[in-house]
Design a protein around this motif. Structure first.
Motif, PDB file in Angstrom:
ATOM      1  N   SER A   1      46.203 -30.898  -3.605  1.00 47.48           N
ATOM      2  CA  SER A   1      47.298 -31.860  -3.574  1.00 47.48           C
ATOM      3  C   SER A   1      46.905 -33.105  -2.793  1.00 47.48           C
ATOM      4  CB  SER A   1      48.535 -31.235  -2.909  1.00 47.48           C
ATOM      5  OG  SER A   1      48.909 -30.023  -3.522  1.00 47.48           O
ATOM      6  N   ALA A   2      47.375 -34.255  -3.256  1.00 47.51           N
ATOM      7  CA  ALA A   2      47.120 -35.506  -2.524  1.00 47.51           C
ATOM      8  C   ALA A   2      47.755 -35.472  -1.145  1.00 47.51           C
ATOM      9  CB  ALA A   2      47.671 -36.677  -3.329  1.00 47.51           C
ATOM     10  N   GLU A   3      48.854 -34.701  -0.998  1.00 48.51           N
ATOM     11  CA  GLU A   3      49.580 -34.650   0.277  1.00 48.51           C
ATOM     12  C   GLU A   3      49.106 -33.532   1.204  1.00 48.51           C
ATOM     13  OE1 GLU A   3      52.334 -35.727  -3.179  1.00 48.51           O
ATOM     14  OE2 GLU A   3      50.901 -34.129  -2.689  1.00 48.51           O
ATOM     15  N   TRP A   4      48.018 -32.880   0.853  1.00 48.76           N
ATOM     16  CA  TRP A   4      47.549 -31.730   1.649  1.00 48.76           C
ATOM     17  C   TRP A   4      47.361 -32.125   3.116  1.00 48.76           C
ATOM     18  CZ3 TRP A   4      47.551 -26.769   1.774  1.00 48.76           C
ATOM     19  CH2 TRP A   4      46.713 -26.086   2.657  1.00 48.76           C
ATOM     20  N   PRO A   5      47.903 -31.332   4.067  1.00 47.65           N
ATOM     21  CA  PRO A   5      47.885 -31.762   5.475  1.00 47.65           C
ATOM     22  C   PRO A   5      46.720 -31.268   6.339  1.00 47.65           C
ATOM     23  CG  PRO A   5      49.412 -29.937   5.196  1.00 47.65           C
ATOM     24  CD  PRO A   5      48.843 -30.223   3.834  1.00 47.65           C
ATOM     25  N   ILE A   6      46.167 -30.084   6.064  1.00 42.07           N
ATOM     26  CA  ILE A   6      45.231 -29.449   7.006  1.00 42.07           C
ATOM     27  C   ILE A   6      43.804 -29.963   6.787  1.00 42.07           C
ATOM     28  CG2 ILE A   6      44.307 -27.290   7.917  1.00 42.07           C
ATOM     29  CD1 ILE A   6      47.280 -27.574   8.428  1.00 42.07           C
ATOM     30  N   VAL A   7      43.294 -30.714   7.761  1.00 38.17           N
ATOM     31  CA  VAL A   7      41.939 -31.273   7.700  1.00 38.17           C
ATOM     32  C   VAL A   7      41.018 -30.434   8.593  1.00 38.17           C
ATOM     33  CG1 VAL A   7      40.502 -33.317   8.038  1.00 38.17           C
ATOM     34  CG2 VAL A   7      42.908 -33.566   7.362  1.00 38.17           C
ATOM     35  N   THR A   8      39.847 -30.097   8.081  1.00 38.27           N
ATOM     36  CA  THR A   8      38.898 -29.273   8.834  1.00 38.27           C
ATOM     37  C   THR A   8      37.502 -29.881   8.788  1.00 38.27           C
ATOM     38  OG1 THR A   8      38.124 -27.891   6.994  1.00 38.27           O
ATOM     39  CG2 THR A   8      40.187 -27.234   8.063  1.00 38.27           C
ATOM     40  N   ASP A   9      36.585 -29.225   9.510  1.00 46.17           N
ATOM     41  CA  ASP A   9      35.173 -29.550   9.339  1.00 46.17           C
ATOM     42  C   ASP A   9      34.659 -28.828   8.095  1.00 46.17           C
ATOM     43  OD1 ASP A   9      34.786 -26.875  10.049  1.00 46.17           O
ATOM     44  OD2 ASP A   9      33.980 -27.319  12.032  1.00 46.17           O
ATOM     45  N   SER A  10      33.348 -28.831   7.882  1.00 47.96           N
ATOM     46  CA  SER A  10      32.781 -28.265   6.649  1.00 47.96           C
ATOM     47  C   SER A  10      32.126 -26.906   6.874  1.00 47.96           C
ATOM     48  CB  SER A  10      31.764 -29.257   6.060  1.00 47.96           C
ATOM     49  OG  SER A  10      32.384 -30.484   5.775  1.00 47.96           O
TER      50      SER A  10
END
Length: 408
Positions: free
Chosen positions: A100-109
């Protein structure tokens, strides 16, 4: 509408269409009173099945990135089904997946055990989730999943769905986090083993973290690192069909866990020598009970075939020796007691100690390279305690802090 909660439904609570429908009805009732963000796990044993299928289909030759993409299908399916169920009940619901464009959870790789980027996640929560809630929508967010800066799906590792719930609660400054499971809450022991087990109305985050480390599987200790002390939390049973139901309240944490801690006062080692120390029932009780009755605190115990050592404050060492001597002369197995050392106690804590091979070697080798002798070492599942000569304590703690920072 006042109030905001983040509700996480565990896999067992979503295991089948009827359960998904019941969970959606719970949310529909709650939306009449306050705003709701839903976090979902994969249904039942879906994740385990996807892992097994992936490994069997590839002969085990599958990259962590590929495996993350396949494992994530379970949570994405749950989110879409749950959102559809809410829509069928007349609610404005939106399934949020890493696509989703609105996805909230950002992480490392770091595929398989990705670390949440909290500042970036806060920005996306403010940009996307808050407006959704203002519009009266119910976001249904995949637990366990993240997305790295390149747009790749990642997974958060053990306890991932609980991590998602606590992270979103913190970012949104929610009033409460509700963890919905198949148990009434946290019990005094395993009710399947002890029928007299009772429900605990409240437990601190620190207590729950230790309980989880030592075998309680209802909440992973890693997840509690993300709990905001200002956001209430509770664990409730799905069978109630009511998110206002009572369960176990999780209080705190009052502080973040410290990975390396040097005890401020020197300790001393009081050692009892004798026969069959490890195989004689009650031998430790005979030694420890008199010390406890005289208010001497014990910081650790180590035991071997022919001796056991008790660690107390150096200033109480002589008194402890005299008390222990009375037990020694009255027991046929204990022969003699001695006292030695002005020792520094350093305690290292990490969830990685639980299931990562080679952690002790990573900590001890740098000490050996610096010529620091380890007098004694005591371990539990998520902590390792080192006893060094007092003069090496500060330097040893600095070395171990550097190693723990590298371990992460």
């Amino acid at each position: 509408m006042a109030g905001l909660i983040v509700v996480k439904f565990g896999g067992s609570t979503l295991d089948g269409a009827g359960r998904i429908r019941k969970a959606a009805e719970c949310v529909a009732k709650e939306v009449k009173k306050r705003r709701v963000v839903v976090v979902v796990s994969a249904m039942g044993e879906t994740t385990d099945h996807l892992i097994a299928l992936s490994r069997e289909a590839t002969g085990g030759k599958i990259s962590p990135k590929e495996l993350d993409g396949i494992m994530g299908m379970g949570e994405m399916l749950s989110a879409k089904l749950f959102s559809a169920a809410l829509s069928s009940l007349g609610l404005k619901a939106r399934a949020l997946t890493p696509e989703s464009a609105e996805w909230p959870i950002v992480t490392d790789s770091n595929h398989g055990n990705a670390k949440v980027n909290l500042p970036a996640t806060r920005e996306r929560v403010k940009k996307f989730l808050e407006p959704m809630l203002e519009r009266g929508e119910v976001p249904v967010v995949c637990g366990f999943l993240g997305r790295d800066p390149a747009g790749n799906l990642t997974t958060l590792g053990r306890g991932g769905s609980d991590i998602t719930a606590f992270v979103l609660s913190s970012c949104l400054k929610a009033d409460e986090t509700i963890i919905v499971t198949d148990v009434d809450g946290i019990m005094s022991t395993d009710p399947s083993l002890v029928k007299e087990a009772r429900l605990l109305p409240r437990i601190t985050a620190e207590e729950l973290r230790d309980l989880a480390r030592f075998g309680m599987r209802k909440l992973h200790p890693r997840a509690l690192d993300f709990k905001d002390p200002e956001v209430k939390a509770k664990i409730i049973n799905f069978r109630h069909g009511d998110l206002s139901a009572e369960g176990t309240e999780i209080v705190g944490p009052t502080s973040r866990p410290v990975s390396v801690r040097l005890h401020e006062e020197p300790l001393t080692m009081v050692t009892v020598v004798g026969e069959n120390m490890q195989t004689t029932p009650g031998i430790l009780s005979k030694a420890v009970s008199p010390l406890s009755r005289r208010a001497i605190n014990i910081y650790g115990v180590s035991i071997g075939p022919r001796s056991f050592s008790i660690y107390v404050k150096e200033e109480e060492g002589e008194r402890a020796l005299k008390i222990l001597h009375r037990s020694v002369v009255a027991d046929k197995h204990m022969k003699s007691v001695t006292k030695a050392g002005k020792l520094a106690l350093i305690v290292c804590e990490s969830e990685k100690f639980i299931d990562t091979p080679g952690m002790i070697a990573k900590l001890t080798q740098p000490l050996a390279k610096e010529g620091i002798n380890i007098v004694e070492m005591m371990t539990s599942r998520a902590s390792i305690s080192f006893l060094l000569d007092w003069e090496n304590g500060k330097r040893g703690a600095e070395i171990l802090e550097r190693v723990m920072e590298e371990i992460g």
